[in-house]
Design a protein around this motif. Structure first.
Motif, PDB file in Angstrom:
ATOM      1  N   GLU A 186      -0.077  -4.116 -14.621  1.00 38.60           N
ATOM      2  CA  GLU A 186      -0.796  -3.202 -13.729  1.00 38.60           C
ATOM      3  C   GLU A 186      -0.544  -3.588 -12.266  1.00 38.60           C
ATOM      4  O   GLU A 186      -0.352  -2.726 -11.412  1.00 38.60           O
ATOM      5  CB  GLU A 186      -2.295  -3.272 -14.054  1.00 38.60           C
ATOM      6  CG  GLU A 186      -3.158  -2.260 -13.341  1.00 38.60           C
ATOM      7  CD  GLU A 186      -2.781  -0.822 -13.660  1.00 38.60           C
ATOM      8  OE1 GLU A 186      -2.022  -0.583 -14.614  1.00 38.60           O
ATOM      9  OE2 GLU A 186      -3.210   0.066 -12.896  1.00 38.60           O
ATOM     10  N   LEU A 187      -0.521  -4.900 -12.056  1.00 36.72           N
ATOM     11  CA  LEU A 187      -0.241  -5.385 -10.695  1.00 36.72           C
ATOM     12  C   LEU A 187       1.148  -4.925 -10.251  1.00 36.72           C
ATOM     13  O   LEU A 187       1.336  -4.433  -9.125  1.00 36.72           O
ATOM     14  CB  LEU A 187      -0.323  -6.912 -10.701  1.00 36.72           C
ATOM     15  CG  LEU A 187      -0.384  -7.598  -9.357  1.00 36.72           C
ATOM     16  CD1 LEU A 187      -1.654  -7.198  -8.615  1.00 36.72           C
ATOM     17  CD2 LEU A 187      -0.359  -9.112  -9.538  1.00 36.72           C
ATOM     18  N   ASP A 188       2.123  -5.043 -11.164  1.00 40.04           N
ATOM     19  CA  ASP A 188       3.492  -4.580 -10.847  1.00 40.04           C
ATOM     20  C   ASP A 188       3.478  -3.108 -10.469  1.00 40.04           C
ATOM     21  O   ASP A 188       4.058  -2.705  -9.456  1.00 40.04           O
ATOM     22  CB  ASP A 188       4.406  -4.729 -12.076  1.00 40.04           C
ATOM     23  CG  ASP A 188       4.763  -6.170 -12.333  1.00 40.04           C
ATOM     24  OD1 ASP A 188       4.469  -7.002 -11.455  1.00 40.04           O
ATOM     25  OD2 ASP A 188       5.309  -6.453 -13.415  1.00 40.04           O
ATOM     26  N   ALA A 189       2.815  -2.320 -11.313  1.00 38.84           N
ATOM     27  CA  ALA A 189       2.821  -0.866 -11.081  1.00 38.84           C
ATOM     28  C   ALA A 189       2.189  -0.531  -9.740  1.00 38.84           C
ATOM     29  O   ALA A 189       2.715   0.284  -8.972  1.00 38.84           O
ATOM     30  CB  ALA A 189       2.076  -0.160 -12.212  1.00 38.84           C
ATOM     31  N   MET A 190       1.090  -1.200  -9.447  1.00 39.71           N
ATOM     32  CA  MET A 190       0.388  -0.928  -8.185  1.00 39.71           C
ATOM     33  C   MET A 190       1.276  -1.292  -6.989  1.00 39.71           C
ATOM     34  O   MET A 190       1.329  -0.574  -5.995  1.00 39.71           O
ATOM     35  CB  MET A 190      -0.902  -1.745  -8.097  1.00 39.71           C
ATOM     36  CG  MET A 190      -1.990  -1.257  -9.011  1.00 39.71           C
ATOM     37  SD  MET A 190      -2.599   0.328  -8.440  1.00 39.71           S
ATOM     38  CE  MET A 190      -3.645   0.809  -9.778  1.00 39.71           C
ATOM     39  N   GLN A 191       1.952  -2.431  -7.122  1.00 41.29           N
ATOM     40  CA  GLN A 191       2.770  -2.868  -5.982  1.00 41.29           C
ATOM     41  C   GLN A 191       3.988  -1.974  -5.790  1.00 41.29           C
ATOM     42  O   GLN A 191       4.376  -1.668  -4.661  1.00 41.29           O
ATOM     43  CB  GLN A 191       3.180  -4.332  -6.155  1.00 41.29           C
ATOM     44  CG  GLN A 191       1.964  -5.223  -6.050  1.00 41.29           C
ATOM     45  CD  GLN A 191       2.299  -6.691  -6.045  1.00 41.29           C
ATOM     46  OE1 GLN A 191       2.033  -7.388  -5.096  1.00 41.29           O
ATOM     47  NE2 GLN A 191       2.884  -7.160  -7.129  1.00 41.29           N
ATOM     48  N   ASN A 192       4.566  -1.522  -6.912  1.00 39.16           N
ATOM     49  CA  ASN A 192       5.691  -0.587  -6.787  1.00 39.16           C
ATOM     50  C   ASN A 192       5.230   0.693  -6.115  1.00 39.16           C
ATOM     51  O   ASN A 192       5.926   1.273  -5.278  1.00 39.16           O
ATOM     52  CB  ASN A 192       6.272  -0.259  -8.168  1.00 39.16           C
ATOM     53  CG  ASN A 192       7.110  -1.405  -8.687  1.00 39.16           C
ATOM     54  OD1 ASN A 192       7.605  -2.203  -7.901  1.00 39.16           O
ATOM     55  ND2 ASN A 192       7.242  -1.509  -9.994  1.00 39.16           N
ATOM     56  N   TYR A 193       4.046   1.135  -6.508  1.00 34.49           N
ATOM     57  CA  TYR A 193       3.524   2.370  -5.928  1.00 34.49           C
ATOM     58  C   TYR A 193       3.258   2.175  -4.431  1.00 34.49           C
ATOM     59  O   TYR A 193       3.556   3.044  -3.611  1.00 34.49           O
ATOM     60  CB  TYR A 193       2.249   2.781  -6.668  1.00 34.49           C
ATOM     61  CG  TYR A 193       1.753   4.152  -6.282  1.00 34.49           C
ATOM     62  CD1 TYR A 193       2.594   5.258  -6.360  1.00 34.49           C
ATOM     63  CD2 TYR A 193       0.452   4.351  -5.845  1.00 34.49           C
ATOM     64  CE1 TYR A 193       2.155   6.513  -5.999  1.00 34.49           C
ATOM     65  CE2 TYR A 193       0.004   5.606  -5.483  1.00 34.49           C
ATOM     66  CZ  TYR A 193       0.860   6.691  -5.565  1.00 34.49           C
ATOM     67  OH  TYR A 193       0.424   7.940  -5.192  1.00 34.49           O
ATOM     68  N   ALA A 194       2.728   0.999  -4.093  1.00 33.79           N
ATOM     69  CA  ALA A 194       2.464   0.727  -2.675  1.00 33.79           C
ATOM     70  C   ALA A 194       3.780   0.728  -1.891  1.00 33.79           C
ATOM     71  O   ALA A 194       3.852   1.252  -0.772  1.00 33.79           O
ATOM     72  CB  ALA A 194       1.757  -0.615  -2.524  1.00 33.79           C
ATOM     73  N   ASP A 195       4.852   0.176  -2.490  1.00 34.77           N
ATOM     74  CA  ASP A 195       6.158   0.182  -1.824  1.00 34.77           C
ATOM     75  C   ASP A 195       6.627   1.614  -1.579  1.00 34.77           C
ATOM     76  O   ASP A 195       7.141   1.944  -0.508  1.00 34.77           O
ATOM     77  CB  ASP A 195       7.206  -0.545  -2.689  1.00 34.77           C
ATOM     78  CG  ASP A 195       7.055  -2.055  -2.601  1.00 34.77           C
ATOM     79  OD1 ASP A 195       6.291  -2.511  -1.734  1.00 34.77           O
ATOM     80  OD2 ASP A 195       7.702  -2.757  -3.393  1.00 34.77           O
ATOM     81  N   THR A 196       6.457   2.446  -2.607  1.00 36.37           N
ATOM     82  CA  THR A 196       6.904   3.838  -2.463  1.00 36.37           C
ATOM     83  C   THR A 196       6.117   4.539  -1.362  1.00 36.37           C
ATOM     84  O   THR A 196       6.685   5.254  -0.529  1.00 36.37           O
ATOM     85  CB  THR A 196       6.693   4.585  -3.811  1.00 36.37           C
ATOM     86  OG1 THR A 196       7.286   3.815  -4.836  1.00 36.37           O
ATOM     87  CG2 THR A 196       7.326   5.958  -3.780  1.00 36.37           C
ATOM     88  N   LEU A 197       4.818   4.325  -1.356  1.00 34.93           N
ATOM     89  CA  LEU A 197       3.996   4.970  -0.334  1.00 34.93           C
ATOM     90  C   LEU A 197       4.370   4.472   1.061  1.00 34.93           C
ATOM     91  O   LEU A 197       4.405   5.238   2.021  1.00 34.93           O
ATOM     92  CB  LEU A 197       2.513   4.702  -0.593  1.00 34.93           C
ATOM     93  CG  LEU A 197       1.903   5.440  -1.776  1.00 34.93           C
ATOM     94  CD1 LEU A 197       0.414   5.147  -1.853  1.00 34.93           C
ATOM     95  CD2 LEU A 197       2.122   6.937  -1.682  1.00 34.93           C
ATOM     96  N   GLU A 198       4.670   3.169   1.153  1.00 38.88           N
ATOM     97  CA  GLU A 198       5.043   2.630   2.461  1.00 38.88           C
ATOM     98  C   GLU A 198       6.341   3.266   2.942  1.00 38.88           C
ATOM     99  O   GLU A 198       6.495   3.589   4.123  1.00 38.88           O
ATOM    100  CB  GLU A 198       5.203   1.110   2.361  1.00 38.88           C
ATOM    101  CG  GLU A 198       5.274   0.450   3.716  1.00 38.88           C
ATOM    102  CD  GLU A 198       5.299  -1.062   3.614  1.00 38.88           C
ATOM    103  OE1 GLU A 198       6.123  -1.653   4.288  1.00 38.88           O
ATOM    104  OE2 GLU A 198       4.507  -1.616   2.833  1.00 38.88           O
ATOM    105  N   SER A 199       7.239   3.486   1.997  1.00 41.53           N
ATOM    106  CA  SER A 199       8.503   4.127   2.365  1.00 41.53           C
ATOM    107  C   SER A 199       8.240   5.557   2.840  1.00 41.53           C
ATOM    108  O   SER A 199       8.811   6.014   3.831  1.00 41.53           O
ATOM    109  CB  SER A 199       9.419   4.107   1.145  1.00 41.53           C
ATOM    110  OG  SER A 199      10.441   5.014   1.271  1.00 41.53           O
ATOM    111  N   ASP A 200       7.368   6.267   2.134  1.00 45.15           N
ATOM    112  CA  ASP A 200       7.013   7.636   2.555  1.00 45.15           C
ATOM    113  C   ASP A 200       6.393   7.623   3.948  1.00 45.15           C
ATOM    114  O   ASP A 200       6.664   8.479   4.773  1.00 45.15           O
ATOM    115  CB  ASP A 200       6.024   8.256   1.563  1.00 45.15           C
ATOM    116  CG  ASP A 200       6.738   8.736   0.308  1.00 45.15           C
ATOM    117  OD1 ASP A 200       7.954   8.946   0.379  1.00 45.15           O
ATOM    118  OD2 ASP A 200       6.075   8.875  -0.728  1.00 45.15           O
ATOM    119  N   LEU A 201       5.578   6.616   4.172  1.00 44.39           N
ATOM    120  CA  LEU A 201       4.919   6.499   5.477  1.00 44.39           C
ATOM    121  C   LEU A 201       5.967   6.314   6.574  1.00 44.39           C
ATOM    122  O   LEU A 201       5.879   6.899   7.655  1.00 44.39           O
ATOM    123  CB  LEU A 201       3.970   5.301   5.442  1.00 44.39           C
ATOM    124  CG  LEU A 201       3.063   5.110   6.624  1.00 44.39           C
ATOM    125  CD1 LEU A 201       2.092   6.258   6.737  1.00 44.39           C
ATOM    126  CD2 LEU A 201       2.288   3.803   6.487  1.00 44.39           C
ATOM    127  N   GLY A 202       6.988   5.512   6.252  1.00 46.80           N
ATOM    128  CA  GLY A 202       8.066   5.288   7.216  1.00 46.80           C
ATOM    129  C   GLY A 202       8.754   6.592   7.582  1.00 46.80           C
ATOM    130  O   GLY A 202       9.073   6.837   8.742  1.00 46.80           O
TER     131      GLY A 202
END
Ligand SMILES: Nc1ncnc2c1ncn2[C@@H]1O[C@H](COP(=O)(O)OP(=O)(O)OP(=O)(O)O)[C@@H](O)[C@H]1O
Length: 606
Positions: free
Chosen positions: A472-488
């Motif tokens: 679950e931690l992996d999934a959350m962190q991957n999702y956070a990475d994706t969102l950060e990229s979208d934010l960029g």
């Protein structure tokens, strides 16, 4: 071209504005891509030009950029504010500011450091500004396709995310300006604009407009969306109809719930009783999560149209068919995927850990009271209702906490076995789980539904879950990475909007400083030609070219102030200019500063 409207000398209104001021357009976000004087920057496609039309600009005083095959215009006709080396100093200083050197590097003077070999400073690479006129493509850990395969829309946040956010915004503000739905109180304490929230299955209210009894709370317990007049936010109000307050201490637990802020719990803001509905109602105010569904709606609601598949596929197979025709979701007839199941289990355990640690019990682990607020993102809803509704000062909270664990186990069984009925002996469901899921699921369920004991706690349950939590931690962190990229990606677009806003302030501006042609002369004329170059290109057949990549490329190069030169042609094809992005950028800054220095910082309504 819009005809200019005379600008009043004094602002017509001098209302203070609470919006963004001109200063927000001046955020120093850019450094040039190339060092000053670097001519190696790539050239953009320049419109082909008939040499016969390359003439000196005659109709307006233009500063002296490099003219193509044209005699240099007479200086008498030129505005003196063409960028000089002094102006360029402005760019240089911005460039200098933007270069952030590590302090430790600055202090590394070879002459003062005997420990360090001075020759290494000879080879110290010169730090150059970054290529900030370019969109940064998502990094490899976010997206694997080669850069050339990125579609245009990868410049922006993903379509799915944009759609979801847009729908959430729409839903949040839907009806917030139009008052309460007829039949509901106009105001309820500090809340107004009440609207009932349906889960689409309850969209038809009974003919006499009575709310049906809740599956969980026995009383009718409708949910409303309402706006707070204190902070303007939208909240979710749960009303328990026919509630009679017998003991004020029933509200004691509410304070603890109010203090609890947890990512897997819907925040409770306050609770009060009211007669505004012409009865005795209990109101609990929760955070509003637009577009949310529940575990019941998503996985368990009976679907009369569902034909069970002849050979149910294993739990790890994708589910995308037989969805509930009402919600578009709902029970699919396929077993819940184990990955999703563990995600839910982890989040519920996380919430229970926080609740039990605060000396409370959830008492509400019903599938219809677990909100799904995002992809596999869940939050316990309705916390605190039972503490008030079934206030019981004689029972120790530990008893309720043990009940939570049993309810948790039953919830997992319901998710795994669609035939499970409350009260049914667990032997059959456990056998089903054993055959379709990994042994850990069965072990956890057996622990949760076992008899209460001092050793049985949510901490022990978490130990059984063990490494699953890391998934679950992996999934959350991957999702956070994706969102950060979208934010960029959106950050890049913010720069372009600022630039476009400045151009919009300048181009086609009606009279300024008593000069009706202000926006068509001097520096501003170049901006007008640049605007045409960016937005009004036509093909050889005379048809408009609507090329978003051309627009974004030009604007980003402009924002970076590249030395790359482009050819700007007047609309009548009678004159042209060759100017660099840096020079155009200087024109924008000069014209915008002129407006800003003269203008009213507040918005002027016309
Ligand atoms: N805090 C909230 N924010 C946004 N939507 C919510 C919130 N709480 C509930 N909802 C929405 O309201 C709908 C109705 O919730 P409710 O708990 O009444 O479900 P229900 O299935 O009607 O249960 P019951 O039988 O108890 O009335 C849910 O489907 C959910 O989508």
């Amino acid at each position: 071209m819009a005809s200019p409207t005379p600008l009043p000398k004094e602002p017509l209104t001098a209302k203070p504005s609470f919006g963004l001021g001109a200063e927000h357009l001046s955020a120093p976000v850019f450094v040039p891509k190339t060092p000053i004087g670097d001519a190696s920057s790539p050239r953009s496609a320049t419109p082909s030009l008939n040499p016969s039309i390359v003439n000196q600009i005659e109709h307006s005083p233009i500063p002296p950029p490099t003219a193509v095959n044209t005699p240099t215009p007479s200086t008498a006709n030129m505005t003196p504010n063409w960028p000089t080396s002094g102006n360029q100093g402005g760019i240089l200083s911005r460039q200098d500011n933007s270069m952030s050197f590590d302090d430790s590097m600055i202090s590394m003077d070879p002459s003062q450091s005997s420990a360090l070999d001075g020759s290494m400073y000879m080879h110290q690479p010169i730090r150059r500004p970054l290529d900030q006129h370019l969109y940064v493509s998502p990094l490899p850990h976010i997206s694997n396709p080669p850069i050339s395969h990125h579609p245009l829309h990868s410049f922006f946040i993903s379509d799915d995310l944009r759609r979801t956010l847009q729908s959430k915004h729409d839903l949040t503000y839907l009806g917030t300006q139009s008052g309460s739905t007829p039949g509901l109180p106009t105001e309820l304490g500090i809340y107004h604009s009440l609207r009932i929230i349906d889960n689409l299955n309850h969209i038809q209210l009974p003919p006499n407009n009575q709310n049906p009894p809740s599956k969980v709370y026995i009383h009718p317990a409708p949910v409303y969306k309402a706006v707070s007049s204190v902070d303007g936010n939208v909240y979710c109000l749960r009303r328990i109809e026919g509630y009679k307050l017998v003991n004020e201490t029933a509200f004691n637990a509410i304070d603890t719930w109010r203090r609890m802020r947890h990512p897997n719990i819907v925040g409770l803001r306050e609770a009060f009783t009211t007669k505004a509905f012409n009865d005795n109602s209990l109101i609990l105010v929760y955070d509003y999560h637009p577009l949310s569904t529940t575990i019941w709606d998503e996985h368990l609601i009976p679907n009369p149209n569902l034909q069970p598949p002849p050979n149910p596929p294993p739990a790890n197979q994708n589910q995308n068919q037989n969805q509930n025709p009402i919600t578009g979701k709902g029970r699919t007839g396929l077993p819940i995927q184990e990955r999703v199941l563990w995600s839910y289990i982890t989040q519920i355990a996380n919430a229970l850990k926080a609740i039990h640690s605060s000396g409370l019990a959830a008492r509400n682990l019903d599938p219809s009271k677990i909100l799904i607020t995002g992809k596999n993102r869940i939050r316990l809803n309705g916390c605190g209702v039972w503490d008030v509704l079934a206030f019981d000062a004689t029972t120790h909270v530990g008893v309720f906490q043990q009940e939570d664990l049993v309810s948790f186990g039953k919830l997992i069984i319901s998710l795994c076995c669609d035939f499970f009925q409350p009260g049914q002996h667990p032997a059959l469901p456990l056998d089903h789980i054993q055959r379709n899921y990994s042994p850990d699921v069965k072990n956890l369920v057996m622990f949760l539904i076992s008899k209460p004991s001092p050793l049985k706690s949510v901490d022990e349950a978490i130990k059984i879950m063990g490494p699953r939590i890391l998934n679950e931690l992996d999934a959350m962190q991957n999702y956070a990475d994706t969102l950060e990229s979208d934010l960029g990606a959106e950050m890049e677009n913010g720069r372009v909007v600022r630039l476009l806003s400045k151009l919009g302030f300048i181009n086609e501006r009606a009279e300024f400083e008593l000069d009706p042609r202000w926006s068509d002369t001097g520096d501003r004329y170049i901006l007008k030609l640049f605007r045409d170059y960016v937005f009004h290109s036509v093909g050889v057949d005379g048809k408009p070219i609507l090329d978003l990549s051309h627009v974004l490329t030009c604007l980003n190069k402009l924002d970076a102030g590249l030395d790359e030169r482009i050819m700007l042609v007047s609309r009548d094809d009678q004159s042209c200019l060759v100017v660099s992005y840096r020079e155009i950028k200087n024109c924008i800054e000069a014209a915008f500063n002129e407006l800003r220095n003269a203008g009213n910082p507040h918005r002027v309504h016309r």
